[in-house]
Design an enzyme around this catalytic site. Structure first.
Site, PDB file in Angstrom:
ATOM      1  N   LYS A  39     -76.680 -44.861 -53.559  1.00  0.00           N
ATOM      2  CA  LYS A  39     -76.473 -44.200 -54.848  1.00  0.00           C
ATOM      3  C   LYS A  39     -75.097 -43.562 -54.876  1.00  0.00           C
ATOM      4  CE  LYS A  39     -77.199 -40.157 -56.566  1.00  0.00           C
ATOM      5  NZ  LYS A  39     -76.027 -40.137 -57.455  1.00  0.00           N
ATOM      6  N   GLU A  93     -74.965 -27.196 -50.369  1.00  0.00           N
ATOM      7  CA  GLU A  93     -76.117 -26.784 -51.197  1.00  0.00           C
ATOM      8  C   GLU A  93     -77.074 -27.966 -51.413  1.00  0.00           C
ATOM      9  OE1 GLU A  93     -74.676 -25.498 -54.965  1.00  0.00           O
ATOM     10  OE2 GLU A  93     -76.704 -25.380 -55.802  1.00  0.00           O
ATOM     11  N   GLU A 146     -73.358 -35.058 -44.058  1.00  0.00           N
ATOM     12  CA  GLU A 146     -71.923 -34.762 -43.950  1.00  0.00           C
ATOM     13  C   GLU A 146     -71.598 -33.832 -45.108  1.00  0.00           C
ATOM     14  OE1 GLU A 146     -70.037 -35.581 -41.546  1.00  0.00           O
ATOM     15  OE2 GLU A 146     -71.271 -37.096 -40.593  1.00  0.00           O
ATOM     16  N   CYS A 173     -63.079 -33.445 -47.691  1.00  0.00           N
ATOM     17  CA  CYS A 173     -63.953 -32.520 -46.978  1.00  0.00           C
ATOM     18  C   CYS A 173     -63.236 -31.841 -45.814  1.00  0.00           C
ATOM     19  CB  CYS A 173     -65.204 -33.231 -46.501  1.00  0.00           C
ATOM     20  SG  CYS A 173     -64.820 -34.733 -45.633  1.00  0.00           S
ATOM     21  N   GLU A 228     -65.890 -22.964 -50.061  1.00  0.00           N
ATOM     22  CA  GLU A 228     -65.147 -24.215 -50.223  1.00  0.00           C
ATOM     23  C   GLU A 228     -64.704 -24.332 -51.682  1.00  0.00           C
ATOM     24  OE1 GLU A 228     -67.340 -27.941 -50.150  1.00  0.00           O
ATOM     25  OE2 GLU A 228     -65.781 -28.819 -48.890  1.00  0.00           O
TER      26      GLU A 228
HETATM   27  P1  NAD Z   1     -72.772 -33.095 -54.506  1.00  0.00           P
HETATM   28  O1  NAD Z   1     -73.520 -32.546 -53.363  1.00  0.00           O
HETATM   29  O2  NAD Z   1     -72.873 -32.421 -55.816  1.00  0.00           O
HETATM   30  O3  NAD Z   1     -73.200 -34.620 -54.768  1.00  0.00           O
HETATM   31  C1  NAD Z   1     -73.147 -35.593 -53.761  1.00  0.00           C
HETATM   32  C2  NAD Z   1     -74.127 -36.718 -54.098  1.00  0.00           C
HETATM   33  O4  NAD Z   1     -75.441 -36.186 -54.084  1.00  0.00           O
HETATM   34  C3  NAD Z   1     -73.942 -37.332 -55.469  1.00  0.00           C
HETATM   35  O5  NAD Z   1     -74.222 -38.712 -55.407  1.00  0.00           O
HETATM   36  C4  NAD Z   1     -74.985 -36.605 -56.297  1.00  0.00           C
HETATM   37  O6  NAD Z   1     -75.400 -37.359 -57.437  1.00  0.00           O
HETATM   38  C5  NAD Z   1     -76.110 -36.474 -55.299  1.00  0.00           C
HETATM   39  N1  NAD Z   1     -77.055 -35.377 -55.569  1.00  0.00           N
HETATM   40  C6  NAD Z   1     -76.859 -34.247 -56.278  1.00  0.00           C
HETATM   41  N2  NAD Z   1     -77.988 -33.489 -56.291  1.00  0.00           N
HETATM   42  C7  NAD Z   1     -78.904 -34.154 -55.551  1.00  0.00           C
HETATM   43  C8  NAD Z   1     -80.249 -33.880 -55.155  1.00  0.00           C
HETATM   44  N3  NAD Z   1     -80.881 -32.772 -55.535  1.00  0.00           N
HETATM   45  N4  NAD Z   1     -80.895 -34.784 -54.380  1.00  0.00           N
HETATM   46  C9  NAD Z   1     -80.276 -35.902 -53.966  1.00  0.00           C
HETATM   47  N5  NAD Z   1     -78.997 -36.216 -54.303  1.00  0.00           N
HETATM   48  C10 NAD Z   1     -78.318 -35.351 -55.080  1.00  0.00           C
HETATM   49  O7  NAD Z   1     -71.264 -33.170 -54.005  1.00  0.00           O
HETATM   50  P2  NAD Z   1     -69.977 -33.645 -54.800  1.00  0.00           P
HETATM   51  O8  NAD Z   1     -69.586 -32.550 -55.730  1.00  0.00           O
HETATM   52  O9  NAD Z   1     -70.188 -35.011 -55.352  1.00  0.00           O
HETATM   53  O10 NAD Z   1     -68.924 -33.780 -53.616  1.00  0.00           O
HETATM   54  C11 NAD Z   1     -68.202 -32.716 -53.122  1.00  0.00           C
HETATM   55  C12 NAD Z   1     -68.817 -32.173 -51.856  1.00  0.00           C
HETATM   56  O11 NAD Z   1     -68.957 -33.218 -50.884  1.00  0.00           O
HETATM   57  C13 NAD Z   1     -67.968 -31.131 -51.174  1.00  0.00           C
HETATM   58  O12 NAD Z   1     -68.769 -30.067 -50.741  1.00  0.00           O
HETATM   59  C14 NAD Z   1     -67.375 -31.852 -49.975  1.00  0.00           C
HETATM   60  O13 NAD Z   1     -67.000 -31.039 -48.918  1.00  0.00           O
HETATM   61  C15 NAD Z   1     -68.474 -32.777 -49.616  1.00  0.00           C
HETATM   62  N6  NAD Z   1     -67.969 -33.909 -48.823  1.00  0.00           N
HETATM   63  C16 NAD Z   1     -68.230 -33.936 -47.484  1.00  0.00           C
HETATM   64  C17 NAD Z   1     -67.733 -34.960 -46.688  1.00  0.00           C
HETATM   65  C18 NAD Z   1     -68.000 -35.011 -45.221  1.00  0.00           C
HETATM   66  O14 NAD Z   1     -67.881 -36.072 -44.638  1.00  0.00           O
HETATM   67  N7  NAD Z   1     -68.386 -33.934 -44.569  1.00  0.00           N
HETATM   68  C19 NAD Z   1     -66.974 -35.964 -47.266  1.00  0.00           C
HETATM   69  C20 NAD Z   1     -66.723 -35.904 -48.642  1.00  0.00           C
HETATM   70  C21 NAD Z   1     -67.240 -34.863 -49.403  1.00  0.00           C
END
Ligand code: NAD
Length: 496
Positions: free
Chosen positions: A193, A249, A268, A302, A400
């Site tokens: 997804k 979160e 991650e 990230c 962050e």
């Molecule tokens: P997000 O957590 O809002 O969303 C990530 C994914 O999860 C999306 O596909 C979203 O649709 C899905 N999602 C949202 N709510 C969900 C739920 N309740 N259940 C299941 N899936 C759900 O994050 P974002 O805003 O898209 O990305 C930014 C974040 O990602 C930042 O915190 C960043 O640090 C992190 N990130 C981490 C890494 C790493 O490797 N550690 C890499 C890239 C980004």
């Protein structure tokens, strides 16, 4: 160089609704719903993408489960599977310009950056895990509990089954490759997804995977909402593994959702990575490195080096050096390769980042560069921003921001900076800048983070495990370690 013009091939592609891939069939959502996809450089709608319904998601999981159960992927020899993954890599390479354009339009990546960075890196990921297909091994053991009898004891690695892969919008192609390639190399069938903002390059990747010979049902792609479709995947009883990249979160919500069948979970998550500059560092390199660590991809990385700690005697010099770079950066559309920094992903995210900057200033941070929104044109831009003289009581230091906002503080002693670096709920990455080799390694040892760079920041490699301590996550991506996380380990004890 001038604006990158969209090629007719990509323009034609965007005229159609982007479809879901379920059981080898490209299809619209069950209820016909689709969502607008925006170009973050212009704020314009570039296409629409089908938004999966719960029924679509259930069908995708069922297709993955059926493909796993009938061994249409695991029944191939490891070498045959390796060839398919290698072919995926070759096809990504053969369509590199198109993939780079999609990443530029959808995720706001610079065209040349994507063409020479993200796209070949995604291809390399498939090659790297193609190599592992033939090298997944067990071990033999010796029994001590039953003397005087003969046994043959061995372990073997087996694919978990159906893996749900949930990824964010920053670097969608690479994020997808980092999960799909090891999952398939391990023998899993997958449902991925993408973030609802960025399905374009993953949709094209799906087409290339089918062309390369990945059997129907082994790769399924369903774009859709996080709290609906993402959650359904994390809860689904037929999913054995969920690999999630995104915010801390949502990572915690994934853990809750995965409880029902105790599926395996890899997370991650976010970061607030420290950049530590000692006074004996090559300051020119450290200043350029610190700027690159936070402003690359507009800080939407990230492992962005978002907390800068500089030793007292060189603090002013380093802060003014980084601020000078920030002030001179050209900020503009990802379509224009003369720019140094591109857009944030969405209007909402732009507002969130700006609010964080305002909060930092209200809490007493000193503005050394940037701080303003760039409102001409419809894109989502903010100036590269440096907040100096911050403290650990400020939200800009603890939270962050995921944007081009650097917070900076002085330190005097090595033990003090280690304590400051570790004073965070995150522990994803760090970089240390010094000419003293002992100090570099002792500091690397003391910093609690999953990946530490010395005299560089942000260099990735497929062979190097990547992931976080503390609330930056569970498990690792890349390397053999990632592949193992898509397997179960079986021990067999045979009396001879
Ligand atoms: P997000 O957590 O809002 O969303 C990530 C994914 O999860 C999306 O596909 C979203 O649709 C899905 N999602 C949202 N709510 C969900 C739920 N309740 N259940 C299941 N899936 C759900 O994050 P974002 O805003 O898209 O990305 C930014 C974040 O990602 C930042 O915190 C960043 O640090 C992190 N990130 C981490 C890494 C790493 O490797 N550690 C890499 C890239 C980004």
């Amino acid at each position: 160089m001038a604006e990158h013009a969209i090629t007719p091939r990509v323009a034609r592609r965007l005229e159609a609704v982007q479809r879901l891939l379920i059981d080898g069939q490209w299809q619209l959502a069950g209820d016909g719903r689709s969502e607008d996809i925006f170009n973050p450089s212009s704020g314009e709608i570039i296409t629409t993408a089908a938004t999966a319904t719960e029924e679509d998601a259930n069908r995708a999981v069922a297709a993955a489960r059926a493909s796993f159960n009938d061994h249409r992927w695991t029944g191939l020899t490891p070498a045959q599977r390796a060839k398919v993954l290698w072919r995926v890599a070759d096809l990504i390479g053969a369509h590199a310009e198109e993939m780079a354009e999609l990443e530029m339009l959808d995720a706001g990546k610079f065209y040349l950056g994507a063409l020479n960075g993200e796209v070949p890196f995604a291809a390399e990921c498939f090659r790297y895990y193609a190599g592992w297909c033939t090298k997944i091994e067990g071990t033999t053991k010796q029994l001590s509990t039953v003397p005087g009898q003969a046994f043959h004891i061995y372990t073997q690695r087996e694919p978990i089954g159906v893996a749900a892969l949930i990824i964010p919008w920053n670097g969608p192609l690479v994020q997808a490759a980092w999960k799909i390639a090891p999952a398939l190399a391990a023998g899993c069938s997958v449902v991925i997804k993408p973030a609802s903002q960025t399905p374009l390059s993953i949709t094209r990747l799906g087409e290339l995977m089918i062309e390369a010979g990945v059997p129907d049902g082994v790769i399924n792609i369903i774009s859709g909402g996080g709290s609906t479709i993402g959650r359904l995947l994390a809860e689904h009883p037929d999913v054995g593994k969920v690999s999630f990249t995104g915010s801390t979160e949502v990572g915690k919500q994934i853990i809750d959702a995965a409880k029902g069948n105790l599926k395996k979970v890899t997370l991650e998550l976010g970061g607030k990575s420290p950049v530590i500059v000692f006074d004996d560092a090559d300051l020119e390199g450290a200043i350029a490195g610190a700027a690159e660590a936070i402003f690359s991809s507009a800080g939407q990385v990230c492992v962005a080096g978002s907390r800068l700690y500089v030793q007292d005697s060189v603090y002013d010099e380093v802060i003014s050096g980084v601020a000078e770079i920030a002030k001179n950066m050209k900020v503009g559309p990802a379509t224009n390769s003369a720019m140094d920094m591109g857009p944030l992903i969405s209007r909402q995210h732009l507002q969130d980042v700006y609010r964080m900057v305002e909060a930092g200033l209200a809490e007493g941070a000193k503005l050394a560069a940037g701080g303003k929104l760039i409102t001409d044109g419809g894109g989502y831009f903010i100036e590269p921003t440096v907040l100096a003289d911050t403290t650990h009581r400020m939200s800009v230091v603890s939270d962050e921001i995921f944007g081009p906002v650097l917070v900076a503080m002085p330190f005097s002693r090595q033990e003090q900076v280690v304590a400051l670096a570790n004073d965070s709920e995150f522990g994803l990455a760090a970089s240390i800048w010094t000419r003293d080799i002992s100090k570099a390694h002792l500091t690397a040892d003391a910093v609690r983070a999953g990946l530490v760079w010395i005299n560089c920041h942000g260099i990735p490699d497929m062979a190097v495990p990547f992931g976080g301590y503390r609330q930056s996550g569970w498990g690792r991506e890349n390397g053999y370690e990632s592949l193992l996380q898509y397997t179960e380990l079986k021990s067999v004890i045979a009396r001879l």
